[in-house]
Each structure stands twice: as structure tokens, then as C-alpha cells.
Design a protein around this motif. Structure first.
Motif, mmCIF file in Angstrom:
data_model
loop_
_atom_site.group_PDB
_atom_site.id
_atom_site.type_symbol
_atom_site.label_atom_id
_atom_site.label_comp_id
_atom_site.label_asym_id
_atom_site.label_seq_id
_atom_site.Cartn_x
_atom_site.Cartn_y
_atom_site.Cartn_z
ATOM 1 N N SER A 42 -17.473 32.332 32.127
ATOM 2 C CA SER A 42 -18.474 32.320 30.856
ATOM 3 C C SER A 42 -18.168 31.201 29.926
ATOM 4 N N ALA A 43 -17.119 30.816 29.787
ATOM 5 C CA ALA A 43 -16.816 29.606 28.938
ATOM 6 C C ALA A 43 -16.773 28.199 29.501
ATOM 7 N N ASN A 44 -17.374 28.263 31.048
ATOM 8 C CA ASN A 44 -17.290 26.781 31.566
ATOM 9 C C ASN A 44 -15.816 26.363 31.713
ATOM 10 N N GLU A 45 -14.938 27.044 31.954
ATOM 11 C CA GLU A 45 -13.527 26.581 31.985
ATOM 12 C C GLU A 45 -13.026 26.686 33.693
ATOM 13 N N ASN A 46 -12.528 25.748 33.699
ATOM 14 C CA ASN A 46 -11.874 25.334 35.378
ATOM 15 C C ASN A 46 -10.457 26.208 35.475
ATOM 16 N N CYS A 47 -10.662 27.393 36.154
ATOM 17 C CA CYS A 47 -9.417 27.983 36.252
ATOM 18 C C CYS A 47 -8.403 27.351 37.183
ATOM 19 N N PHE A 48 -8.922 26.551 37.720
ATOM 20 C CA PHE A 48 -8.058 26.079 38.874
ATOM 21 C C PHE A 48 -7.308 24.851 38.332
ATOM 22 N N GLY A 49 -7.649 24.328 37.268
ATOM 23 C CA GLY A 49 -6.944 22.997 36.753
ATOM 24 C C GLY A 49 -7.656 21.724 37.245
ATOM 25 N N ALA A 50 -7.160 20.800 36.814
ATOM 26 C CA ALA A 50 -7.692 19.317 37.026
ATOM 27 C C ALA A 50 -7.309 19.118 38.587
ATOM 28 N N ALA A 51 -8.320 18.427 39.302
ATOM 29 C CA ALA A 51 -8.080 18.017 40.657
ATOM 30 C C ALA A 51 -6.899 16.963 40.869
ATOM 31 N N ALA A 53 -6.600 14.091 42.208
ATOM 32 C CA ALA A 53 -7.130 12.648 41.685
ATOM 33 C C ALA A 53 -7.347 12.414 40.334
ATOM 34 N N VAL A 54 -7.933 13.511 39.743
ATOM 35 C CA VAL A 54 -8.043 13.359 38.246
ATOM 36 C C VAL A 54 -6.723 13.320 37.440
ATOM 37 N N ARG A 55 -5.886 14.049 38.062
ATOM 38 C CA ARG A 55 -4.577 13.933 37.401
ATOM 39 C C ARG A 55 -3.926 12.524 37.586
ATOM 40 N N GLU A 56 -3.968 12.146 39.040
ATOM 41 C CA GLU A 56 -3.434 10.736 39.053
ATOM 42 C C GLU A 56 -4.036 9.655 38.225
ATOM 43 N N ALA A 57 -5.375 9.827 38.231
ATOM 44 C CA ALA A 57 -6.081 8.743 37.011
ATOM 45 C C ALA A 57 -5.846 8.577 36.070
ATOM 46 N N ILE A 58 -5.413 10.168 35.469
ATOM 47 C CA ILE A 58 -5.182 10.247 33.850
ATOM 48 C C ILE A 58 -3.693 9.209 33.758
ATOM 49 N N ILE A 59 -2.979 9.393 34.714
ATOM 50 C CA ILE A 59 -1.411 9.119 34.658
ATOM 51 C C ILE A 59 -1.476 7.617 34.854
ATOM 52 N N ALA A 60 -2.232 7.262 35.459
ATOM 53 C CA ALA A 60 -2.315 5.912 35.853
ATOM 54 C C ALA A 60 -2.916 5.145 34.662
ATOM 55 N N GLN A 61 -3.861 5.715 33.786
ATOM 56 C CA GLN A 61 -4.378 5.252 32.606
ATOM 57 C C GLN A 61 -3.382 5.283 31.572
ATOM 58 N N LEU A 62 -2.617 6.294 31.587
ATOM 59 C CA LEU A 62 -1.477 6.405 30.566
ATOM 60 C C LEU A 62 -0.457 5.408 30.762
ATOM 61 N N ASN A 63 -0.119 4.993 32.039
ATOM 62 C CA ASN A 63 1.025 4.150 32.560
ATOM 63 C C ASN A 63 0.558 2.770 32.208
ATOM 64 N N GLY A 64 -0.580 2.400 32.214
ATOM 65 C CA GLY A 64 -1.212 1.290 32.509
ATOM 66 C C GLY A 64 -1.381 0.617 30.839
ATOM 67 N N ALA A 65 -1.878 -0.554 31.021
ATOM 68 C CA ALA A 65 -2.277 -1.238 29.687
ATOM 69 C C ALA A 65 -3.640 -1.370 29.441
ATOM 70 N N SER A 66 -4.442 -0.600 30.008
ATOM 71 C CA SER A 66 -5.917 -0.610 30.179
ATOM 72 C C SER A 66 -6.597 -0.268 28.962
ATOM 73 N N GLY A 67 -6.221 -0.207 27.795
ATOM 74 C CA GLY A 67 -6.738 0.203 26.596
ATOM 75 C C GLY A 67 -6.988 1.753 26.220
ATOM 76 N N VAL A 68 -6.340 2.348 26.824
ATOM 77 C CA VAL A 68 -6.442 3.892 26.645
ATOM 78 C C VAL A 68 -5.916 4.232 25.113
ATOM 79 N N PHE A 69 -5.029 3.435 24.685
ATOM 80 C CA PHE A 69 -4.475 3.630 23.303
ATOM 81 C C PHE A 69 -5.539 2.992 22.402
ATOM 82 N N ARG A 70 -6.552 2.393 22.818
ATOM 83 C CA ARG A 70 -7.583 1.714 21.788
ATOM 84 C C ARG A 70 -8.591 2.952 21.267
ATOM 85 N N TYR A 71 -9.339 2.516 20.183
ATOM 86 C CA TYR A 71 -10.295 3.657 19.699
ATOM 87 C C TYR A 71 -11.377 3.501 20.726
ATOM 88 N N PRO A 72 -11.843 4.748 21.459
ATOM 89 C CA PRO A 72 -13.031 4.968 22.356
ATOM 90 C C PRO A 72 -14.168 4.323 21.990
#
Length: 148
Positions: A42-51, A53-72
Motif C-alpha cells: 500500500s505504500a509502494n515500498e519494495n519489500c525485496f530491497g534494491a536489485a 544492479a542498482v546497488r552496484e550502480a550506486i556504489i560505482a557512483q559513490l566511488n567515482g568522481a562523477s559528480g555525485v557530490f555536486r548539487y543535482p
């Protein structure tokens, strides 16, 4: 800060808040199911967590210098361009937001005013009513009936 000073501060600021804001209903997602094997959707939550591939993409962004620390980019230009290419529609036809509450609020603030009315089913997401009120428009609740 003492409790008395917090209460004085709250009452001072409360007088500054628009009445439409004070009248808003707080969103409550409701209780979680209390039986084994139930999945709350009912709250549109994903009870299975992030896929993975999504986790890997997030980690890659956090580890890289791709601007993740810039204002979006508040207009989500890159996303809207990709959606434009995928669906063959102009980028300005797409809207992105920080969750559905943000999108609903932006649409209401953009298109609604004091002379407008919005029909809302009696059993509905509270954010629709809140966005309409904040925009200064009137909401018209329609009852839920059988056989329609």
C-alpha cells in the motif's frame, strides 16, 4: 532550550503559517499486515530491497568522481533526454520528482488556483487533498459507490 521557550516559539511561528498548511491531514501509511507471509504494497515500498544492479550502480557512483557530490540538476535534464529518446517525445513532456508527493505538489501548484475545483474519490491518497488545499483550490469528495 526549555519546554516553555519551545512552546512560545511554536506559538509564534504557528501564527505565521498559512491556514491551508495548518489544516493539512498528516499522511499515515497504515499498519503493516500482522500475519505471516503478507507483503505490504500500500505504500509502494519494495519489500525485496534494491536489485543487485542498482546497488552496484550506486556504489560505482559513490566511488567515482562523477559528480555525485555536486548539487543535482533539479530539472533532471539527463533523465528527461533519455526518456525523450526512448519514447520519441519531447523532453519537456517528462517530469521527474523526488517521489510522488513532489510530483503531485508541483502539478497542483502549477495548474491550480482559488477558482478551481478538483474531484477526489472519498477513499484516496491524502496527498491529493493536501496539494489541492495548498494551491488554494477546492476539493470535491465523491463517495465510493457500488455498481459504477
Amino acid at each position: 532550550m526549555s519546554r516553555a521557550s519551545v512552546e512560545v516559539s511554536n506559538s509564534y511561528f504557528r501564527r505565521l503559517i498559512r491556514p491551508q498548511v495548518l489544516s493539512l491531514e498528516e499522511y499515515s501509511p497504515g499498519p503493516s499486515p500482522d500475519y505471516d507471509g503478507a507483503i505490504r504494497i500500500s505504500a509502494n515500498e519494495n519489500c525485496f530491497g534494491a536489485a543487485p544492479a542498482v546497488r552496484e550502480a550506486i556504489i560505482a557512483q559513490l566511488n567515482g568522481a562523477s559528480g555525485v557530490f555536486r548539487y543535482p540538476d533539479g530539472s533532471c535534464s539527463a533523465l528527461r533526454e533519455r526518456l525523450s529518446g526512448k519514447f520519441g517525445l519531447p523532453p519537456e513532456w517528462f517530469m521527474a520528482g523526488n517521489g510522488l508527493d513532489d510530483v503531485i505538489s508541483t502539478i497542483a501548484a502549477t495548474f491550480l488556483g482559488p477558482d478551481d475545483e478538483v474531484i477526489i474519490p472519498a477513499v484516496s491518497f491524502v496527498m491529493y487533498e493536501n496539494a489541492v488545499r495548498l494551491a488554494g483550490a477546492a476539493s470535491v469528495r465523491t463517495p465510493m459507490t457500488q455498481g459504477l
